[in-house]
Motif scaffolding. Structure first.
Motif, PDB file in Angstrom:
ATOM      1  N   UNK A   1       0.830  -1.200   0.000  1.00 47.72           N
ATOM      2  CA  UNK A   1       0.000   0.000   0.000  1.00 47.72           C
ATOM      3  C   UNK A   1       0.868   1.254   0.000  1.00 47.72           C
ATOM      4  N   UNK A   2       0.457   2.276  -0.761  1.00 46.06           N
ATOM      5  CA  UNK A   2       1.188   3.537  -0.724  1.00 46.06           C
ATOM      6  C   UNK A   2       0.951   4.232   0.615  1.00 46.06           C
ATOM      7  N   UNK A   3       1.789   5.204   0.934  1.00 43.72           N
ATOM      8  CA  UNK A   3       1.667   5.919   2.201  1.00 43.72           C
ATOM      9  C   UNK A   3       0.310   6.604   2.348  1.00 43.72           C
ATOM     10  N   UNK A   4      -0.272   7.020   1.233  1.00 42.02           N
ATOM     11  CA  UNK A   4      -1.544   7.745   1.308  1.00 42.02           C
ATOM     12  C   UNK A   4      -2.769   6.844   1.086  1.00 42.02           C
ATOM     13  N   UNK A   5      -2.620   5.551   1.292  1.00 39.58           N
ATOM     14  CA  UNK A   5      -3.727   4.616   1.037  1.00 39.58           C
ATOM     15  C   UNK A   5      -4.989   4.988   1.815  1.00 39.58           C
ATOM     16  N   UNK A   6      -4.838   5.415   3.043  1.00 40.45           N
ATOM     17  CA  UNK A   6      -6.000   5.742   3.879  1.00 40.45           C
ATOM     18  C   UNK A   6      -6.743   6.985   3.405  1.00 40.45           C
ATOM     19  N   UNK A   7      -6.076   7.819   2.606  1.00 38.49           N
ATOM     20  CA  UNK A   7      -6.704   9.060   2.149  1.00 38.49           C
ATOM     21  C   UNK A   7      -6.897   9.082   0.632  1.00 38.49           C
ATOM     22  N   UNK A   8      -6.874   7.906   0.021  1.00 42.22           N
ATOM     23  CA  UNK A   8      -7.084   7.813  -1.427  1.00 42.22           C
ATOM     24  C   UNK A   8      -8.531   7.410  -1.701  1.00 42.22           C
TER      25      UNK A   8
END
Length: 180
Positions: A86-93
């Motif tokens: 998962x990318x670092x911004x997965x939670x905000x994508x």
């Protein structure tokens, strides 16, 4: 152009959203997907749930519903990198899907839908949007490119009734400017 707008879809909009989805896909993807797949697109139950969750926006022109967008937090499997991490911004994508009936195309409805979806998603903490587009769907790829979204290098191949359907993931900011 008559008054154009974007609103949250309600249960009263379900039949028209389903009709637009089915008819537009049957027209746009007849060469990409087998007829049996096109004949069994999403059920009313799936659409009803999305509408209840206020994840569906509808575009209107005058009294007509002309398109819709589905927008929500992107599930991990949709935002994962090609290697599964998962990318670092997965939670905000956020995952956004837009569809405008072809006869109403090129009138700004798709951009208005994405702009409103982006505004709502940003208000809920999202920072970036993604969408999956069939590689052969040049019109959709061009649309996302015009709003500043580009391919991020991730592709997937879906089994569409025994026929492979290659999709590319496009990604971009949740800042969509409407033409004045």
């Amino acid at each position: 152009m008559a008054d154009a707008g974007v609103q949250i879809a309600t249960a009263a909009d379900l039949a028209e959203i389903i009709r637009i989805h089915r008819e537009t896909w049957r027209l746009a993807y007849a060469q990409l997907l087998p007829q049996e797949i096109l004949d069994t697109l999403d059920t009313e139950e799936a659409w009803s749930l999305a509408v209840q969750q206020e994840a569906v926006l509808r575009a209107t022109e005058g009294e007509w519903t002309v398109g819709f967008a589905v927008a929500s937090k992107a599930p991990d499997d949709e935002v994962a990198k090609a290697d599964g991490t998962l990318p670092e911004d997965a939670e905000t994508t956020a995952l956004i899907s837009v569809l405008v009936e072809p006869r109403w195309g090129r009138r700004g409805h798709g951009t208005r839908l994405v702009a409103e979806a982006a505004k709502r998603l940003k208000e809920s903490g999202a920072t970036r949007g993604i969408a999956w587009v069939p590689e052969a769907d040049e019109a959709s790829r061009n649309f996302y490119e015009r709003i500043g979204w580009t391919g991020d290098g991730t592709v997937r191949t879906l089994d569409a009734g025994g026929r492979p359907l290659r999709e590319i993931r496009v990604s971009g900011p949740l800042t969509v400017r409407l033409a004045s």
